[in-house]
Design a protein around this motif. Structure first.
Motif, PDB file in Angstrom:
ATOM      1  N   ILE A 111       0.832  -1.208   0.000  1.00 18.93           N
ATOM      2  CA  ILE A 111       0.000   0.000   0.000  1.00 18.93           C
ATOM      3  C   ILE A 111       0.864   1.254   0.000  1.00 18.93           C
ATOM      4  N   GLU A 112       1.893   1.251   0.836  1.00 15.90           N
ATOM      5  CA  GLU A 112       2.720   2.456   0.960  1.00 15.90           C
ATOM      6  C   GLU A 112       3.438   2.787  -0.352  1.00 15.90           C
ATOM      7  N   ASP A 113       3.839   1.773  -1.103  1.00 12.31           N
ATOM      8  CA  ASP A 113       4.498   2.021  -2.388  1.00 12.31           C
ATOM      9  C   ASP A 113       3.522   2.632  -3.392  1.00 12.31           C
ATOM     10  N   ALA A 114       2.296   2.124  -3.389  1.00  5.08           N
ATOM     11  CA  ALA A 114       1.279   2.659  -4.299  1.00  5.08           C
ATOM     12  C   ALA A 114       0.955   4.105  -3.951  1.00  5.08           C
ATOM     13  N   ILE A 115       0.817   4.392  -2.666  1.00  9.88           N
ATOM     14  CA  ILE A 115       0.482   5.748  -2.227  1.00  9.88           C
ATOM     15  C   ILE A 115       1.615   6.718  -2.563  1.00  9.88           C
ATOM     16  N   ALA A 116       2.856   6.252  -2.448  1.00 12.01           N
ATOM     17  CA  ALA A 116       4.008   7.106  -2.743  1.00 12.01           C
ATOM     18  C   ALA A 116       4.077   7.484  -4.219  1.00 12.01           C
ATOM     19  N   TYR A 134     -14.899  -9.340 -12.934  1.00 11.35           N
ATOM     20  CA  TYR A 134     -16.230  -8.776 -12.708  1.00 11.35           C
ATOM     21  C   TYR A 134     -16.203  -7.326 -12.229  1.00 11.35           C
ATOM     22  N   GLY A 135     -15.112  -6.628 -12.449  1.00 16.24           N
ATOM     23  CA  GLY A 135     -15.062  -5.217 -12.080  1.00 16.24           C
ATOM     24  C   GLY A 135     -14.938  -4.964 -10.592  1.00 16.24           C
ATOM     25  N   ILE A 136     -14.590  -5.992  -9.832  1.00 18.91           N
ATOM     26  CA  ILE A 136     -14.502  -5.861  -8.379  1.00 18.91           C
ATOM     27  C   ILE A 136     -13.273  -5.042  -7.992  1.00 18.91           C
ATOM     28  N   GLY A 137     -13.470  -4.048  -7.124  1.00 15.40           N
ATOM     29  CA  GLY A 137     -12.351  -3.286  -6.574  1.00 15.40           C
ATOM     30  C   GLY A 137     -11.737  -2.259  -7.505  1.00 15.40           C
ATOM     31  N   ALA A 148      -6.395  12.024  -1.039  1.00 20.10           N
ATOM     32  CA  ALA A 148      -7.287  11.254  -0.169  1.00 20.10           C
ATOM     33  C   ALA A 148      -8.133  10.276  -0.984  1.00 20.10           C
ATOM     34  N   ASP A 149      -8.665  10.744  -2.121  1.00 27.97           N
ATOM     35  CA  ASP A 149      -9.472   9.864  -2.970  1.00 27.97           C
ATOM     36  C   ASP A 149      -8.619   8.738  -3.547  1.00 27.97           C
ATOM     37  N   TYR A 150      -7.412   9.085  -3.952  1.00 30.93           N
ATOM     38  CA  TYR A 150      -6.507   8.071  -4.501  1.00 30.93           C
ATOM     39  C   TYR A 150      -6.165   7.020  -3.447  1.00 30.93           C
ATOM     40  N   GLU A 151      -5.863   7.459  -2.240  1.00 32.43           N
ATOM     41  CA  GLU A 151      -5.526   6.514  -1.175  1.00 32.43           C
ATOM     42  C   GLU A 151      -6.703   5.592  -0.870  1.00 32.43           C
ATOM     43  N   GLN A 152      -7.919   6.136  -0.909  1.00 37.19           N
ATOM     44  CA  GLN A 152      -9.100   5.300  -0.674  1.00 37.19           C
ATOM     45  C   GLN A 152      -9.221   4.244  -1.774  1.00 37.19           C
ATOM     46  N   ALA A 153      -8.979   4.637  -3.020  1.00 40.98           N
ATOM     47  CA  ALA A 153      -9.043   3.696  -4.133  1.00 40.98           C
ATOM     48  C   ALA A 153      -7.994   2.597  -3.995  1.00 40.98           C
ATOM     49  N   VAL A 154      -6.804   2.976  -3.538  1.00 34.44           N
ATOM     50  CA  VAL A 154      -5.735   2.000  -3.323  1.00 34.44           C
ATOM     51  C   VAL A 154      -6.157   0.982  -2.263  1.00 34.44           C
ATOM     52  N   HIS A 155      -6.719   1.466  -1.165  1.00 35.31           N
ATOM     53  CA  HIS A 155      -7.162   0.565  -0.100  1.00 35.31           C
ATOM     54  C   HIS A 155      -8.265  -0.367  -0.600  1.00 35.31           C
TER      55      HIS A 155
END
Length: 349
Positions: A111-116, A134-137, A148-155
């Protein structure tokens, strides 16, 4: 009636079904499997449901036996080919090597690498799990996103897989090409889960009304899926400046998602006869590159009537069949029957 008559069911004993898409007595199976059974009966092929939960059926014609899992997983495709398609990063590399256009992106295992990576993001991008279907996640940002929106999408993506992909968003309209045996049998334009305002009801109420359509259900037992308001849907609404209690204006379309999967509540329009043969050829090239007999190829196209720009965003190892059988708009394409005759060509005699 034709199917039931092959089962020696007397016409006076038949109770009218509640809809025209499910096979009476088999409603607990996925809709594609129900229709596989119906088409098997049509061709005089015996059937047996071996595992209802795994959706495995056995078909027998004389001494010829075939097994089918989840509608179209058969002996015709290898486990390796399915594993390659399940891995979206590997799929993209294979397709890129075959000179097929795919979006540029990165893979992250933490997660931290994606957020960075936030400061290096393009203006429009997609965050999605590496291996789910099926488009999940999946979260799509068509315009610049806040951190903030990006981090939520990553999670959200990591909740559905142990690795995620962040890739450039491909502008255009998404189409699903159903490929079987080096031919495109059906093409569907898919539109994301949405509601249209009436100036009176809020978004949650509009979703409830849309979900009351008999064609919408759960777990692939119906042509369309119910719209569920979850994390991705709430994030998509917030990016439009609304929430589920907002009341859209008369005629205003509100998206619940940006990805257009039928599995997440999207709508469908058959485009088989309108799509340029150029893109059908590309879909067949995808199947050949991945060495598969059956696949569902998702292509983003700028203009489907001519040789316009495109990106192949995914190839599916177990593509939904019911959305081609019963599109929300347009002609039905009986892909289940085509698979039956491919497996049992002798039944045509």
């Amino acid at each position: 009636m034709a199917v039931l008559s092959r089962l020696d069911v007397q016409s006076d004993a038949i109770v009218a079904p509640s809809n025209d898409f499910q096979l009476p007595g088999y409603e607990t199976l996925e809709l594609s499997t129900q229709n596989m059974i119906a088409d098997a009966i049509k061709y005089g092929i015996n059937y047996q449901v071996l595992d209802e939960n795994e959706q495995i059926i056995k078909l027998t014609y004389g001494t010829h036996v075939e097994y089918i899992k989840e509608g179209n997983i058969t002996r015709l495709d290898s486990a390796l080919s399915h594993a390659l398609m399940e891995n979206k990063i590997v799929t993209k590399e294979i397709l890129r090597s075959a000179d097929i256009k795919v979006p540029f992106g990165y893979e992250f295992y933490r997660i931290e690498d994606a957020i960075a990576y936030f400061d290096q993001l393009p203006s429009a991008f997609v965050v999605k799990p590496k291996s789910t279907n099926y488009g999940i996640g999946i979260t799509i940002f068509k315009q610049t996103a806040t951190q903030a929106d990006y981090e939520q999408a990553v999670h959200i993506a990591f909740e559905n897989d142990d690795a995620i992909i962040v890739e450039t968003y491909a502008h255009g309209t998404e189409y699903r090409f159903y490929v079987q045996d080096n031919a495109v049998l059906a093409v569907l334009e898919r539109f994301p889960a949405n509601v249209i305002g009436d100036g009176i009801h809020n978004i949650a109420q509009l979703v409830e009304t849309k979900n009351s359509d008999i064609r919408r259900g759960e777990h692939h037992r119906t042509p369309l899926e119910k719209i569920i308001i979850g994390e991705v849907e709430r994030l998509t609404l917030s990016l439009q400046g609304v929430d589920e209690l907002s009341i859209p204006k008369q005629g205003q379309r509100i998206l619940l998602r940006e990805n257009s999967n039928i599995s997440t509540g999207g709508d469908s329009i058959d485009r088989t006869d309108q799509v340029s043969s150029h893109f059908k050829d590309i879909a067949v090239r995808v199947a050949k590159a991945l060495d598969v007999t059956i696949t569902g190829v998702d292509i983003i196209i700028e203009d489907f009537t001519t040789e316009s720009d495109y990106f192949v965003i995914e190839a599916n190892q177990n593509p939904m069949m019911q959305m081609h059988l019963f599109p929300a708009v347009g002609q039905s394409r009986r892909v289940t029957e085509s698979l039956i005759t491919l497996l049992f060509p002798e039944s045509l005699a």
